[in-house]
Design an enzyme around this catalytic site. Sequence first.
Site, PDB file in Angstrom:
ATOM      1  N   ASP A 140      -1.001  -6.512  -7.914  1.00 19.32           N
ATOM      2  CA  ASP A 140      -0.178  -5.347  -8.273  1.00 19.32           C
ATOM      3  C   ASP A 140      -1.021  -4.324  -9.042  1.00 19.32           C
ATOM      4  O   ASP A 140      -0.901  -3.121  -8.814  1.00 19.32           O
ATOM      5  CB  ASP A 140       1.075  -5.759  -9.068  1.00 19.32           C
ATOM      6  CG  ASP A 140       0.760  -6.579 -10.321  1.00 19.32           C
ATOM      7  OD1 ASP A 140      -0.422  -6.927 -10.541  1.00 19.32           O
ATOM      8  OD2 ASP A 140       1.701  -6.883 -11.080  1.00 19.32           O
ATOM      9  N   HIS A 185      -1.047 -10.105  -3.098  1.00 20.07           N
ATOM     10  CA  HIS A 185      -0.821 -11.501  -2.698  1.00 20.07           C
ATOM     11  C   HIS A 185       0.678 -11.769  -2.556  1.00 20.07           C
ATOM     12  O   HIS A 185       1.510 -11.049  -3.111  1.00 20.07           O
ATOM     13  CB  HIS A 185      -1.435 -12.446  -3.735  1.00 20.07           C
ATOM     14  CG  HIS A 185      -0.871 -12.216  -5.110  1.00 20.07           C
ATOM     15  ND1 HIS A 185       0.391 -12.632  -5.470  1.00 20.07           N
ATOM     16  CD2 HIS A 185      -1.366 -11.554  -6.180  1.00 20.07           C
ATOM     17  CE1 HIS A 185       0.636 -12.257  -6.698  1.00 20.07           C
ATOM     18  NE2 HIS A 185      -0.407 -11.593  -7.170  1.00 20.07           N
TER      19      HIS A 185
END
Length: 464
Positions: free
Chosen positions: A363, A81
């Site tokens: 991540d 994102h």
Amino acid sequence: MDVLTALLLLVHLIPVSTAKNGVSSKSRKRIMPDPVTEPPVTDPVYEALLYCNIPSVAERSMEGHAPHHFKLVSVHVFIRHGDRYPLYVIPKTKRPEIDCTLVANRKPYHPKLEAFVSHMSKGSGASFESPLNSLPLYPNHPLCEMGELTQTGVVQHLQNGQLLRDIYLKKHKLLPNDWSADQLYLETTGKSRTLQSGLALLYGFLPDFDWKKIYFRHQPSALFCSGSCYCPVRNQYLEKEQRRQYLLRLKNSQLEKTYGEMAKIVDVPTKQLRAANPIDSMLCHLCHNVSFPCTRNGCVDMEHFKVIKTHQIEDERERREKKLYLGYSLLGAHPILNQTIGRMQRATEGRKEELFALYSAHDVTLSPVLSALGLSEARFPRFAARLIFELWQDREKPNEHSVRILYNGVDVTFHTSFCQDHHKRSPKPMCPLENLVRFVKRDMFVALGGSSTNYYDACHREGF
Ligand SMILES: *[C@@H]1O[C@H](CO)[C@@H](O)[C@H](O)[C@H]1NC(C)=O
Ligand SMILES: *[C@@H]1O[C@H](CO)[C@@H](O)[C@H](O)[C@H]1NC(C)=O
């Protein structure tokens, strides 16, 4: 000019490369530390600003580079994102004032921003698997909520989408003009920031798409492991990795001293300050050029930031060496890589479904995939990072299919463990699909040591 401004100006210049074909050392340095052009000692503030990924002029990228006789068959995109508001607050300080509404007169800006907002407001719940349909389709709070995507995050992914549009649609005609719903595969975790990032990228890629042709699936697991998440050995690797991390932290007396100083400034016990993961919030200050918080006891400052960030870099270095995270990653990334090669193999059989797959993730999704592929030198996924698998067919030998792997626009195909040696033996510009398939079906497990040759056995190995 203050120091922060100077650094921000510097980072605005970094992605600009003048090389004609994009094969420049400058584009490489976005992911692999380059001993020739980078400072010999890793600079924590430089690294942090790369992580911010502040949008600037159009970047160079190597997606879609192939000889003329190659035809693009399918593309598989994994994104993190975009820029978000912190997930944690520094105790007893005012949280940074960042506006998460989308407006034209604020930087960074993208020419499609208003059209994006207007298109999102026409979206309907039918395009989303539950519970995604209860999420807002774009950020909209005048004071960002925790973890909310910011305007910067939207712009980052509009840019990603437009870049992929220019390469894959305009140049390589991956999809016909009248593309259909089943030619896309869209999947996101259940956070508003991942859904909105996916939508921004999709809007940049297919402006004014028909809502009736869009369906986002919901992925409950950040590892995108769907039906294959149960894996005890993976969890054991993770526990050992966390233990390693903990021991490294205890050894760093400067880090402990810094947490102590910061705790004193905000007047809470050191333990509480550390648990509030202050680096997350400080990165937001840095990425948004907002000064670090102060109390009447003093200010959190750049020296504190540098100590914590330097420790993070040291931690990543030790993580690569000790290989516990690699074990975790090989098992954690297997299901999604297996799914991806399945999709590629169906495309090689001439099926016209799922030619463009988008996984909007975190991540903690991208990092294990990078590590499993053998890209351990790659930088930790920055905001709006993109990892792309391209599948190509050689028109001169239609039975031969090849893959390219790109991370943030850099071709890393020959850095992967399954194709490292390939280009030394072969003049081909890509990696044979079979190498990737063999890796995912078997060699991933061989890399774990042990005698397992499949996912189930590797996950349930006794006496690990
Ligand atoms: C950063 O903020 C300062 C004021 O706090 C401002 O003068 C400067 O222009 C800002 N820099 C950037 C790159 O936005
Ligand atoms: C791998 O993919 C195949 C289909 O392509 C599927 O049958 C198999 O169950 C998958 N394995 C795992 C462990 O996800």
